[in-house]
Design a protein around this motif. Structure first.
Motif, PDB file in Angstrom:
ATOM      1  N   ILE A   1       0.831  -1.204   0.000  1.00 48.58           N
ATOM      2  CA  ILE A   1       0.000   0.000   0.000  1.00 48.58           C
ATOM      3  C   ILE A   1       0.865   1.254   0.000  1.00 48.58           C
ATOM      4  N   ARG A   2       1.906   1.277   0.824  1.00 50.17           N
ATOM      5  CA  ARG A   2       2.799   2.445   0.868  1.00 50.17           C
ATOM      6  C   ARG A   2       3.526   2.613  -0.455  1.00 50.17           C
TER       7      ARG A   2
ATOM      8  N   SER B   1       1.039   3.996  -3.016  1.00 52.49           N
ATOM      9  CA  SER B   1       0.742   5.413  -2.773  1.00 52.49           C
ATOM     10  C   SER B   1       1.906   6.298  -3.196  1.00 52.49           C
TER      11      SER B   1
ATOM     12  N   ASP C   1      -6.701   2.260  -1.267  1.00 56.63           N
ATOM     13  CA  ASP C   1      -6.551   2.363   0.185  1.00 56.63           C
ATOM     14  C   ASP C   1      -7.802   1.893   0.926  1.00 56.63           C
TER      15      ASP C   1
END
Length: 430
Positions: free
Chosen positions: A82-83, A86, A187
């Motif tokens: 996810i990081r 992003s 997210d």
């Protein structure tokens, strides 16, 4: 009582529903990426840049994408999917805004390299997520739906250039918004990201030995498609073609892939795949040759009335070009799988992507160098020569090398050139 086919359909719907957030995010990324490829070329034309610079920008993007696929993607799990997603989407969003804020061509070329890196990361995460979370018995169908969705997004992306704001700066801002939306969607997903850390080796020498047609085909398609999608819009814009008409032309090319992918893949299952590959390469060569003969970069583009027979024929030729050029990769993948022992099928597919991305770096660089000496016409004549050379090579292979035995052949699968994460993992027997 539901029969097995009905049960599988219910399972497919359930599986797709669980992946909806990831698929929507990847659709947004594909939409923005395809739009940006056309928009950047038009932008460089608007600020008075040269074909050499545009070609360098295309090569920079492809180089970044290749490094992202084969170097950066392997370390994503270390700092979180996810990081990583992003951060990568943020890079793409920032670069879109840089085109709004600056006209420094060298900074923008470097920015395209950064976008290539970030885009490879986005696709590696999304592709791995979808591939890992697809049920084993449904993986082929899920990935086929995913490939079709990505193709439709490529076509739809050009609609933003046709019906969206006429100001290029506002279009770059809108693309920045699309990248941001993709982050919001992913997210909010309830499915967990994949934890697979498996690596597959790249074996170019083995691929060249086992399936030379697949090797040289992937290289040629990479060289040509990068030039057609990322450099050709610049030449059209310089000759006075409107942004809307350029977008319509690129949409026609993408539409050809959507229309012809399935029938050509099925045809390749019924005969020596090299016959289908030869036909596709020959058609692409003929279309390119026609464009080369008619091309006059020193003159303004002739005014063609929308909806006229000439206009329809031109768009039809581009659709056929897209159908022959952009669908060839998945047929080449199937041919490589036919010629590869089962244990190396995954490596063969990953190697194909490596060769394809290498071609997408080399092609624009060659065109950039030749454009400095021969002008903008170097583009169309170079890609014509590349496709003609590959067509002759396939013709020679058809005469010199026997096709594989039917027992060794696989079934064709739709494959997108996005990351190593959607490579076939085994031979799909018919």
């Amino acid at each position: 009582m539901l029969n097995s086919e009905a049960i599988q359909d219910v399972s497919l719907n359930t599986n797709l529903l669980s992946l909806r957030a990831v698929m929507i995010s990847m659709a947004a990324v594909q939409f923005a990426t395809a739009t940006l490829g056309t928009l950047v070329a038009v932008f460089f034309a608007e600020i008075g840049s040269s074909q050499e610079i545009v070609s360098l920008a295309a090569a920079a993007y492809s180089l970044g994408f290749m490094i992202g696929c084969f170097v950066i993607a392997g370390s994503i799990a270390a700092f979180g999917h996810i990081r990583a997603y992003s951060a990568s989407a943020a890079i793409c969003s920032i670069v879109a805004l840089l085109f709004f804020l600056s006209e420094n061509v060298w900074m923008l070329v470097v920015s395209r390299f950064a976008v290539g890196l970030a885009t490879a990361s986005l696709f590696a995460i999304g592709d791995a997520w979808i591939s890992a979370k697809a049920l084993p018995e449904l993986r082929g169908r899920v990935l086929s739906i995913y490939a079709a969705m990505m193709g439709l997004m490529s076509v739809g992306s050009q609609l933003l250039l046709i019906f969206g704001p006429k100001d290029l700066d506002r279009l770059f801002v809108l693309l920045s918004v699309v990248y941001s939306i993709s982050v919001i969607v992913i997210d909010t997903t309830r499915t967990n990201p994949p934890d697979s850390k498996s690596k597959t080796s790249v074996r170019p020498r083995a691929l060249l030995k086992d399936a030379p047609t697949a090797f040289w085909g992937a290289l040629a398609i990479g060289m040509v498609s990068a030039a057609v999608l990322n450099v050709a819009p610049f030449g059209a814009s310089v000759q006075g073609v409107s942004t809307e008409d350029i977008a319509l032309m690129i949409a026609a090319i993408y539409a050809g892939r959507v229309i012809f992918q399935f029938p050509l893949g099925k045809a390749s299952d019924r005969m020596d795949r090299r016959i289908v590959i030869f036909g596709m390469a020959l058609v692409a060569t003929i279309v390119f040759l026609g464009f080369a003969v008619l091309d006059n970069p020193n003159a303004e583009a002739p005014e063609v009335r929308t909806g006229s027979l000439t206009h329809i024929a031109f768009l039809g030729a581009l659709t056929v070009l897209g159908g022959s050029l952009l669908t060839m990769y998945s047929v080449l993948i199937a041919h490589a799988s036919d010629r590869t022992v089962p244990v190396y099928v995954a490596s063969s597919a990953v190697t194909m992507l490596f060769v394809w991305t290498s071609g997408s770096v080399v092609g624009p660089l060659v065109i950039s160098a030749l454009s400095a000496f021969f002008g903008d016409q170097a583009l169309v004549w170079t890609i014509t020569a590349i496709m003609a050379s590959f067509t002759l090579f396939v013709a020679y292979q058809l005469r010199a090398v026997q096709p594989p035995a039917m027992a060794e052949r696989t079934t064709h699968q739709n494959v997108v050139t996005t990351s190593v994460k959607v490579a076939p993992i085994e031979k799909a027997k018919s």
